[in-house]
Write a protein that holds these residues in place. Sequence first.
Motif, PDB file in Angstrom:
ATOM      1  N   ASP A   1       0.833  -1.201   0.000  1.00 17.32           N
ATOM      2  CA  ASP A   1       0.000   0.000   0.000  1.00 17.32           C
ATOM      3  C   ASP A   1       0.871   1.256   0.000  1.00 17.32           C
ATOM      4  OD1 ASP A   1      -2.884   0.871   0.148  1.00 17.32           O
ATOM      5  OD2 ASP A   1      -2.093   1.981   1.851  1.00 17.32           O
ATOM      6  N   LEU A   2       1.959   1.228   0.757  1.00 18.86           N
ATOM      7  CA  LEU A   2       2.900   2.347   0.746  1.00 18.86           C
ATOM      8  C   LEU A   2       3.488   2.529  -0.655  1.00 18.86           C
ATOM      9  CD1 LEU A   2       4.704   4.509   2.028  1.00 18.86           C
ATOM     10  CD2 LEU A   2       6.241   2.669   2.778  1.00 18.86           C
ATOM     11  N   ALA A   3       3.788   1.425  -1.316  1.00 18.51           N
ATOM     12  CA  ALA A   3       4.357   1.497  -2.664  1.00 18.51           C
ATOM     13  C   ALA A   3       3.378   2.118  -3.658  1.00 18.51           C
ATOM     14  CB  ALA A   3       4.769   0.103  -3.129  1.00 18.51           C
ATOM     15  N   ILE A   4       2.093   1.824  -3.520  1.00 23.27           N
ATOM     16  CA  ILE A   4       1.091   2.413  -4.408  1.00 23.27           C
ATOM     17  C   ILE A   4       0.944   3.905  -4.126  1.00 23.27           C
ATOM     18  CG2 ILE A   4      -1.367   2.413  -5.008  1.00 23.27           C
ATOM     19  CD1 ILE A   4       0.231   0.125  -6.215  1.00 23.27           C
ATOM     20  N   TYR A   5       1.058   4.289  -2.871  1.00 23.08           N
ATOM     21  CA  TYR A   5       1.063   5.711  -2.511  1.00 23.08           C
ATOM     22  C   TYR A   5       2.234   6.417  -3.214  1.00 23.08           C
ATOM     23  CZ  TYR A   5       2.143   9.817   0.407  1.00 23.08           C
ATOM     24  OH  TYR A   5       2.459  11.080   0.846  1.00 23.08           O
ATOM     25  N   ALA A   6       3.421   5.815  -3.165  1.00 19.60           N
ATOM     26  CA  ALA A   6       4.594   6.397  -3.811  1.00 19.60           C
ATOM     27  C   ALA A   6       4.421   6.463  -5.323  1.00 19.60           C
ATOM     28  CB  ALA A   6       5.841   5.584  -3.456  1.00 19.60           C
ATOM     29  N   GLN A   7       3.836   5.429  -5.887  1.00 20.49           N
ATOM     30  CA  GLN A   7       3.567   5.416  -7.325  1.00 20.49           C
ATOM     31  C   GLN A   7       2.629   6.558  -7.712  1.00 20.49           C
ATOM     32  OE1 GLN A   7       1.952   1.694  -9.062  1.00 20.49           O
ATOM     33  NE2 GLN A   7       0.509   3.007 -10.169  1.00 20.49           N
ATOM     34  N   HIS A   8       1.632   6.802  -6.883  1.00 19.11           N
ATOM     35  CA  HIS A   8       0.661   7.857  -7.170  1.00 19.11           C
ATOM     36  C   HIS A   8       1.337   9.232  -7.163  1.00 19.11           C
ATOM     37  CE1 HIS A   8      -3.748   9.304  -6.400  1.00 19.11           C
ATOM     38  NE2 HIS A   8      -3.261   9.742  -7.542  1.00 19.11           N
ATOM     39  N   ILE A   9       2.232   9.452  -6.223  1.00 25.08           N
ATOM     40  CA  ILE A   9       2.970  10.717  -6.203  1.00 25.08           C
ATOM     41  C   ILE A   9       3.817  10.854  -7.471  1.00 25.08           C
ATOM     42  CG2 ILE A   9       4.822  11.980  -5.045  1.00 25.08           C
ATOM     43  CD1 ILE A   9       3.749  11.039  -2.410  1.00 25.08           C
ATOM     44  N   ALA A  10       4.478   9.783  -7.857  1.00 28.23           N
ATOM     45  CA  ALA A  10       5.294   9.804  -9.075  1.00 28.23           C
ATOM     46  C   ALA A  10       4.434  10.118 -10.298  1.00 28.23           C
ATOM     47  CB  ALA A  10       6.001   8.468  -9.256  1.00 28.23           C
ATOM     48  N   ALA A  11       3.208   9.596 -10.320  1.00 37.81           N
ATOM     49  CA  ALA A  11       2.317   9.830 -11.453  1.00 37.81           C
ATOM     50  C   ALA A  11       1.947  11.303 -11.596  1.00 37.81           C
ATOM     51  CB  ALA A  11       1.047   8.989 -11.301  1.00 37.81           C
ATOM     52  N   HIS A  12       2.021  12.049 -10.500  1.00 43.10           N
ATOM     53  CA  HIS A  12       1.697  13.474 -10.544  1.00 43.10           C
ATOM     54  C   HIS A  12       2.912  14.356 -10.804  1.00 43.10           C
ATOM     55  CE1 HIS A  12      -2.600  13.967  -9.181  1.00 43.10           C
ATOM     56  NE2 HIS A  12      -2.412  12.657  -9.041  1.00 43.10           N
ATOM     57  N   HIS A  13       4.099  13.859 -10.503  1.00 45.52           N
ATOM     58  CA  HIS A  13       5.279  14.733 -10.542  1.00 45.52           C
ATOM     59  C   HIS A  13       6.303  14.357 -11.603  1.00 45.52           C
ATOM     60  CE1 HIS A  13       4.137  17.094  -7.024  1.00 45.52           C
ATOM     61  NE2 HIS A  13       3.686  15.961  -6.517  1.00 45.52           N
ATOM     62  N   TRP A  14       6.196  13.191 -12.225  1.00 43.07           N
ATOM     63  CA  TRP A  14       7.044  12.851 -13.362  1.00 43.07           C
ATOM     64  C   TRP A  14       6.250  13.130 -14.626  1.00 43.07           C
ATOM     65  CZ3 TRP A  14       9.524   7.478 -11.869  1.00 43.07           C
ATOM     66  CH2 TRP A  14      10.363   7.680 -10.766  1.00 43.07           C
TER      67      TRP A  14
END
Length: 263
Positions: A93-106
Amino acid sequence: MEATVRFGVFLAILLLMVVWEFVRPRRPLNNGRGRRWPINLGLAALNVALMRTSIGAAAWLAAIWAADQRIGLFNLLPVPYWLALALTLLLLDLAIYAQHIAAHHWRWFWRLHQVHHTDLDFDTTTAVRFHPLEIMLSMLYKAVLVLLLGADPAAVIAFEVILNACALFNHGNVGLPPLVERYLRYVLVTPDMHRIHHSARQAETDSNYGFSLSCWDRLFRTYCHSPTLPQTEINIGLDAFRRADELGFIQLLAMPFRSPRKR
């Protein structure tokens, strides 16, 4: 078996949320279901078809292979089975949270993820409005994580079921009683919490990234408690994409490959 369990739970939660939205909607829909639902559910059907015929079971198969080869963190450490399951769910779940942030900033990732945010209303079908390439990349990402963790196959299935169920719930056009909302939000991402993330205001879009557990937003200071406008007046979507002729099914599939616009 794995796909049947996931799809069965998905359909059950989807139907439950649709009924809830019809009986007691949180806010009126500005664009209605007649145009949006065929597009959102059409993307969902396309994604299911593509994943079922390609890499849809990659994470589950990775877990089976890791167990057979005895590789990955929880296959190497003497961790009790129940603790390994719990930690797997938490870390994924933490990894999906990190992925979501990456989806907004990359920038390249945002080109894919913006398809999800171009929905001009917010209901449970928004949860399945994703570009196929984003779904595929997410599955490959999860498969790598599963190998590194040595995740048990049962934990992988449980995680996928929980993730899908929570996404359908927290994208729902529904509201909870204030007391329930207040305390449930300490554990899970609620619809009112995630609706803020779909606001057209970028400061609000760049908050509340959690999909299931709400603790990550609080821990990493991306939590937004309340929107600038009342929940019933939040402007949903992206200001760069407001024209109906830009948001058709084919247009959404082509969107990541067009010239990017400012967020």
